[in-house]
Design an enzyme around this catalytic site. Structure first.
Site, PDB file in Angstrom:
ATOM      1  N   VAL A 167      34.470  38.583  28.616  1.00  0.00           N
ATOM      2  CA  VAL A 167      34.993  39.820  29.213  1.00  0.00           C
ATOM      3  C   VAL A 167      36.469  39.642  29.571  1.00  0.00           C
ATOM      4  O   VAL A 167      37.304  40.509  29.289  1.00  0.00           O
ATOM      5  CB  VAL A 167      34.161  40.229  30.450  1.00  0.00           C
ATOM      6  CG1 VAL A 167      34.812  41.407  31.171  1.00  0.00           C
ATOM      7  CG2 VAL A 167      32.734  40.587  30.042  1.00  0.00           C
ATOM      8  N   CYS A 168      36.798  38.510  30.170  1.00  0.00           N
ATOM      9  CA  CYS A 168      38.187  38.263  30.580  1.00  0.00           C
ATOM     10  C   CYS A 168      39.125  38.176  29.382  1.00  0.00           C
ATOM     11  O   CYS A 168      40.289  38.576  29.464  1.00  0.00           O
ATOM     12  CB  CYS A 168      38.276  36.981  31.402  1.00  0.00           C
ATOM     13  SG  CYS A 168      37.384  37.096  32.949  1.00  0.00           S
ATOM     14  N   THR A 169      38.623  37.662  28.282  1.00  0.00           N
ATOM     15  CA  THR A 169      39.442  37.575  27.072  1.00  0.00           C
ATOM     16  C   THR A 169      39.870  38.977  26.635  1.00  0.00           C
ATOM     17  O   THR A 169      41.039  39.217  26.321  1.00  0.00           O
ATOM     18  CB  THR A 169      38.668  36.867  25.948  1.00  0.00           C
ATOM     19  OG1 THR A 169      38.364  35.539  26.374  1.00  0.00           O
ATOM     20  CG2 THR A 169      39.477  36.804  24.665  1.00  0.00           C
ATOM     21  N   LEU A 211      42.550  40.325  29.178  1.00  0.00           N
ATOM     22  CA  LEU A 211      43.910  39.805  28.988  1.00  0.00           C
ATOM     23  C   LEU A 211      44.572  40.448  27.776  1.00  0.00           C
ATOM     24  O   LEU A 211      45.767  40.734  27.796  1.00  0.00           O
ATOM     25  CB  LEU A 211      43.893  38.289  28.835  1.00  0.00           C
ATOM     26  CG  LEU A 211      43.877  37.486  30.124  1.00  0.00           C
ATOM     27  CD1 LEU A 211      43.973  35.994  29.811  1.00  0.00           C
ATOM     28  CD2 LEU A 211      44.994  37.884  31.066  1.00  0.00           C
TER      29      LEU A 211
END
Length: 197
Positions: free
Chosen positions: A14-16, A19
């Site tokens: 999810v964080c990828t 960003l």
């Protein structure tokens, strides 16, 4: 203006995508004089490896690298643990290590006065909505400099509300495009609108 948004660990799916989206929207935030910083508890080496991922939300290149900053590592993890803020308390135990909630999915928006203007907490399984974050920044900046508020579902360009503390006569002078009142069943005339200044 500044935005601080946190990530539990590098190479989380999810964080990828987040960003990547932040990197794509960097010019939009720059137009608003907003600097973004992303926090993660991993090592600088991991950050550099993570930045090599070229497919983050369709991001071409490694623009995301300037967004990544190493947090205080062990000290921060201990602080989060002492507050019992972890994803395992939310029933999210699929990762090998509990993800600290304080570094999972928080968004903080700070004004030029270095005061917190907004905080949003997302569960680790739900990606942040950067279109909403941009909308909120637009509202925060508009309402910081003009005597207006933004109503529900407001978008840039929509009419805004005159703040209740502003007397009618002063509002008429301040907003030459006009002030109109929404009719309510109660007959009260407190919902005052004006075109966005």
């Amino acid at each position: 203006w500044g935005i601080l948004f946190s990530h539990p660990r590098d190479f989380t799916p999810v964080c990828t995508t987040e960003l990547g989206r932040a990197a794509k929207l960097a010019p939009e935030f720059a137009k608003r004089n907003v600097k973004m910083i992303a926090l993660s508890i991993d090592s600088v080496q991991d950050h550099l490896s993570w930045c090599k991922v070229r497919t983050m939300g369709g991001c071409k290149g490694s623009l995301c690298c300037y967004l990544v900053l190493k947090a205080r590592g062990k000290a921060h993890t201990e602080q989060s643990t002492s507050l019992e803020l972890s994803s395992s308390s939310l029933g999210q135990t699929s990762s090998p290590q509990p993800l600290t909630l304080s570094l999972c999915a928080q968004v903080f928006v700070f004004g030029p006065d270095k005061k917190l203007k907004l905080s949003i907490l997302y569960p680790a399984t739900t990606g942040r909505n950067f279109d909403e974050i941009l909308r909120v920044v637009d509202s925060l900046q508009l309402t910081a400099y003009k005597k207006v508020a933004t109503p529900v579902d407001w978008k840039p360009g929509d009419s805004v509300m005159v703040v209740p503390t502003l007397p009618d006569e002063e509002a008429k002078k301040l907003f030459p495009k006009g002030v109109f009142t929404k009719d309510l069943p109660s007959g009260k005339k407190y919902l005052r609108y004006t075109p966005q200044p």
